[in-house]
Motif scaffolding. Structure first.
Motif, PDB file in Angstrom:
ATOM      1  N   LEU A 182     -10.323   0.419  52.797  1.00 23.12           N
ATOM      2  CA  LEU A 182      -9.078  -0.327  52.655  1.00 23.12           C
ATOM      3  C   LEU A 182      -8.312  -0.342  53.967  1.00 23.12           C
ATOM      4  O   LEU A 182      -7.703  -1.360  54.334  1.00 23.12           O
ATOM      5  CB  LEU A 182      -8.214   0.289  51.552  1.00 23.12           C
ATOM      6  CG  LEU A 182      -8.821   0.340  50.146  1.00 23.12           C
ATOM      7  CD1 LEU A 182      -7.819   0.926  49.160  1.00 23.12           C
ATOM      8  CD2 LEU A 182      -9.255  -1.044  49.693  1.00 23.12           C
ATOM      9  N   MET A 183      -8.329   0.773  54.673  1.00 26.56           N
ATOM     10  CA  MET A 183      -7.612   0.856  55.940  1.00 26.56           C
ATOM     11  C   MET A 183      -8.261  -0.023  57.010  1.00 26.56           C
ATOM     12  O   MET A 183      -7.568  -0.663  57.805  1.00 26.56           O
ATOM     13  CB  MET A 183      -7.551   2.313  56.416  1.00 26.56           C
ATOM     14  CG  MET A 183      -6.570   3.169  55.632  1.00 26.56           C
ATOM     15  SD  MET A 183      -4.879   2.498  55.736  1.00 26.56           S
ATOM     16  CE  MET A 183      -3.928   3.984  55.514  1.00 26.56           C
ATOM     17  N   ARG A 184      -9.587  -0.065  57.035  1.00 30.60           N
ATOM     18  CA  ARG A 184     -10.261  -0.917  58.016  1.00 30.60           C
ATOM     19  C   ARG A 184      -9.953  -2.388  57.766  1.00 30.60           C
ATOM     20  O   ARG A 184      -9.741  -3.158  58.717  1.00 30.60           O
ATOM     21  CB  ARG A 184     -11.772  -0.674  57.985  1.00 30.60           C
ATOM     22  CG  ARG A 184     -12.172   0.662  58.580  1.00 30.60           C
ATOM     23  CD  ARG A 184     -13.683   0.777  58.706  1.00 30.60           C
ATOM     24  NE  ARG A 184     -14.061   2.062  59.262  1.00 30.60           N
ATOM     25  CZ  ARG A 184     -15.316   2.426  59.521  1.00 30.60           C
ATOM     26  NH1 ARG A 184     -16.307   1.576  59.266  1.00 30.60           N
ATOM     27  NH2 ARG A 184     -15.586   3.619  60.023  1.00 30.60           N
ATOM     28  N   LYS A 185      -9.923  -2.787  56.525  1.00 28.09           N
ATOM     29  CA  LYS A 185      -9.595  -4.169  56.201  1.00 28.09           C
ATOM     30  C   LYS A 185      -8.158  -4.481  56.607  1.00 28.09           C
ATOM     31  O   LYS A 185      -7.883  -5.551  57.184  1.00 28.09           O
ATOM     32  CB  LYS A 185      -9.795  -4.422  54.703  1.00 28.09           C
ATOM     33  CG  LYS A 185      -9.554  -5.866  54.301  1.00 28.09           C
ATOM     34  CD  LYS A 185      -9.849  -6.086  52.816  1.00 28.09           C
ATOM     35  CE  LYS A 185      -9.625  -7.543  52.433  1.00 28.09           C
ATOM     36  NZ  LYS A 185      -9.910  -7.789  50.996  1.00 28.09           N
ATOM     37  N   MET A 191       1.900  11.393  54.260  1.00 26.87           N
ATOM     38  CA  MET A 191       1.773  12.132  53.002  1.00 26.87           C
ATOM     39  C   MET A 191       1.320  11.213  51.872  1.00 26.87           C
ATOM     40  O   MET A 191       0.500  11.591  51.029  1.00 26.87           O
ATOM     41  CB  MET A 191       3.111  12.801  52.673  1.00 26.87           C
ATOM     42  CG  MET A 191       3.534  13.835  53.708  1.00 26.87           C
ATOM     43  SD  MET A 191       5.270  14.346  53.576  1.00 26.87           S
ATOM     44  CE  MET A 191       5.234  15.272  52.046  1.00 26.87           C
ATOM     45  N   ILE A 192       1.833   9.995  51.862  1.00 21.92           N
ATOM     46  CA  ILE A 192       1.449   9.029  50.830  1.00 21.92           C
ATOM     47  C   ILE A 192      -0.038   8.720  50.924  1.00 21.92           C
ATOM     48  O   ILE A 192      -0.757   8.751  49.914  1.00 21.92           O
ATOM     49  CB  ILE A 192       2.285   7.730  50.974  1.00 21.92           C
ATOM     50  CG1 ILE A 192       3.739   7.990  50.560  1.00 21.92           C
ATOM     51  CG2 ILE A 192       1.673   6.603  50.141  1.00 21.92           C
ATOM     52  CD1 ILE A 192       4.681   6.840  50.881  1.00 21.92           C
ATOM     53  N   ILE A 193      -0.517   8.423  52.115  1.00 25.03           N
ATOM     54  CA  ILE A 193      -1.936   8.091  52.296  1.00 25.03           C
ATOM     55  C   ILE A 193      -2.811   9.291  51.947  1.00 25.03           C
ATOM     56  O   ILE A 193      -3.886   9.141  51.348  1.00 25.03           O
ATOM     57  CB  ILE A 193      -2.206   7.624  53.734  1.00 25.03           C
ATOM     58  CG1 ILE A 193      -1.385   6.372  54.064  1.00 25.03           C
ATOM     59  CG2 ILE A 193      -3.697   7.347  53.937  1.00 25.03           C
ATOM     60  CD1 ILE A 193      -1.628   5.212  53.144  1.00 25.03           C
ATOM     61  N   GLU A 194      -2.360  10.471  52.287  1.00 27.39           N
ATOM     62  CA  GLU A 194      -3.137  11.693  52.010  1.00 27.39           C
ATOM     63  C   GLU A 194      -3.429  11.843  50.521  1.00 27.39           C
ATOM     64  O   GLU A 194      -4.529  12.281  50.143  1.00 27.39           O
ATOM     65  CB  GLU A 194      -2.369  12.910  52.522  1.00 27.39           C
ATOM     66  CG  GLU A 194      -2.912  14.253  52.088  1.00 27.39           C
ATOM     67  CD  GLU A 194      -4.256  14.608  52.705  1.00 27.39           C
ATOM     68  OE1 GLU A 194      -4.916  15.536  52.200  1.00 27.39           O
ATOM     69  OE2 GLU A 194      -4.648  13.956  53.695  1.00 27.39           O
ATOM     70  N   VAL A 195      -2.478  11.495  49.669  1.00 30.05           N
ATOM     71  CA  VAL A 195      -2.654  11.758  48.239  1.00 30.05           C
ATOM     72  C   VAL A 195      -3.114  10.544  47.435  1.00 30.05           C
ATOM     73  O   VAL A 195      -3.376  10.662  46.237  1.00 30.05           O
ATOM     74  CB  VAL A 195      -1.349  12.303  47.609  1.00 30.05           C
ATOM     75  CG1 VAL A 195      -0.922  13.577  48.311  1.00 30.05           C
ATOM     76  CG2 VAL A 195      -0.227  11.262  47.649  1.00 30.05           C
ATOM     77  N   LEU A 196      -3.247   9.380  48.068  1.00 27.12           N
ATOM     78  CA  LEU A 196      -3.644   8.194  47.308  1.00 27.12           C
ATOM     79  C   LEU A 196      -5.033   8.342  46.690  1.00 27.12           C
ATOM     80  O   LEU A 196      -5.229   8.067  45.513  1.00 27.12           O
ATOM     81  CB  LEU A 196      -3.603   6.944  48.195  1.00 27.12           C
ATOM     82  CG  LEU A 196      -2.240   6.262  48.322  1.00 27.12           C
ATOM     83  CD1 LEU A 196      -2.329   5.054  49.235  1.00 27.12           C
ATOM     84  CD2 LEU A 196      -1.723   5.833  46.959  1.00 27.12           C
ATOM     85  N   VAL A 254      -2.695   4.069  60.394  1.00 27.67           N
ATOM     86  CA  VAL A 254      -3.760   3.196  59.895  1.00 27.67           C
ATOM     87  C   VAL A 254      -5.023   3.389  60.719  1.00 27.67           C
ATOM     88  O   VAL A 254      -6.121   3.522  60.178  1.00 27.67           O
ATOM     89  CB  VAL A 254      -3.311   1.715  59.931  1.00 27.67           C
ATOM     90  CG1 VAL A 254      -4.456   0.803  59.486  1.00 27.67           C
ATOM     91  CG2 VAL A 254      -2.091   1.502  59.045  1.00 27.67           C
ATOM     92  N   PHE A 255      -4.863   3.406  62.041  1.00 26.53           N
ATOM     93  CA  PHE A 255      -6.014   3.594  62.937  1.00 26.53           C
ATOM     94  C   PHE A 255      -6.727   4.910  62.643  1.00 26.53           C
ATOM     95  O   PHE A 255      -7.958   4.966  62.585  1.00 26.53           O
ATOM     96  CB  PHE A 255      -5.534   3.574  64.393  1.00 26.53           C
ATOM     97  CG  PHE A 255      -6.608   3.862  65.396  1.00 26.53           C
ATOM     98  CD1 PHE A 255      -7.471   2.863  65.819  1.00 26.53           C
ATOM     99  CD2 PHE A 255      -6.760   5.141  65.920  1.00 26.53           C
ATOM    100  CE1 PHE A 255      -8.466   3.135  66.742  1.00 26.53           C
ATOM    101  CE2 PHE A 255      -7.755   5.419  66.842  1.00 26.53           C
ATOM    102  CZ  PHE A 255      -8.609   4.412  67.258  1.00 26.53           C
TER     103      PHE A 255
END
Length: 207
Positions: A194-197, A141-146, A174-175
């Protein structure tokens, strides 16, 4: 059709089949060792080893990789972590915690109800609870709304620290947001760079 060298057993028993009802429709199978991989035909590139445009992108249940049908070179793009999904108990807990609707027909509850207005509350509950299933769902949920690709964004830095501290718990999340099956970063999620890094930094530490 010509048989290719299997990337798994190295025997010349690797061949493809096409079924338009499958996604992706093209799959490869080795009659010697039974190895199977799916091909994404939207990707093809020049092989750095033999300099022939014969590299295809394949994926099995453990990894995504480039495979050259000419020289049989393999270049790993990424391993595939074990799939993890929100549990019913975690959803029920969070729905009650935040007074969110929780109906049986909601397929991706964690994405449907996530609200940027409640982001601080998500971080607070994440810090308070010790249940991994709840934390896993909260992070989704956090990643969804960032909604950012700014490395200096304070909310991203908060989330990143939690992802690093609990990488084994959030590895699949993350993947997922890395979208490794798409080379066109501009067509991916806003947060994908950001996630790939982060994945590149952490995957080496958690083989």
């Amino acid at each position: 059709m010509a048989l290719q060298i299997c990337p798994n057993c190295q025997q010349q028993d690797f061949t493809w089949s096409f079924d338009e009802e499958n996604i992706p429709p093209t799959s490869w199978h080795c009659s010697n060792c039974g190895y199977t991989a799916c091909e994404d035909e939207s990707f093809e590139r020049l092989c750095a080893t033999c300099n022939i445009k014969s590299e295809s992108r394949l994926a099995d249940d453990k990894k995504i990789y480039w495979w050259c049908s000419t020289c049989n070179t393999i270049t790993i793009i990424s391993k595939i972590p074990n799939y993890r999904y929100p549990t019913r108990a975690a959803i029920d807990f969070l729905a009650a915690e935040f007074n969110y609707r929780n109906e049986p027909h909601m397929q991706d509850w964690e994405y449907e109800v996530a609200s940027a207005e409640d982001l601080d509350k998500y971080f607070a509950v994440y810090s308070r609870v010790n249940d991994d299933d709840i934390r896993f769902t909260l992070m989704m949920m956090i990643i969804e709304v960032l909604g950012t690709n700014d490395e200096t964004n304070k909310d991203w830095l908060r989330a990143k620290q939690l992802l690093i501290e609990n990488f084994s718990l959030h590895e699949y999340t993350v993947f997922y947001w890395c979208i490794f099956d798409n080379e066109h970063i501009e067509d991916c999620f806003y947060i994908t760079p950001l996630m790939r890094k982060l994945w590149q930094e952490q995957a080496e530490k958690h083989p």
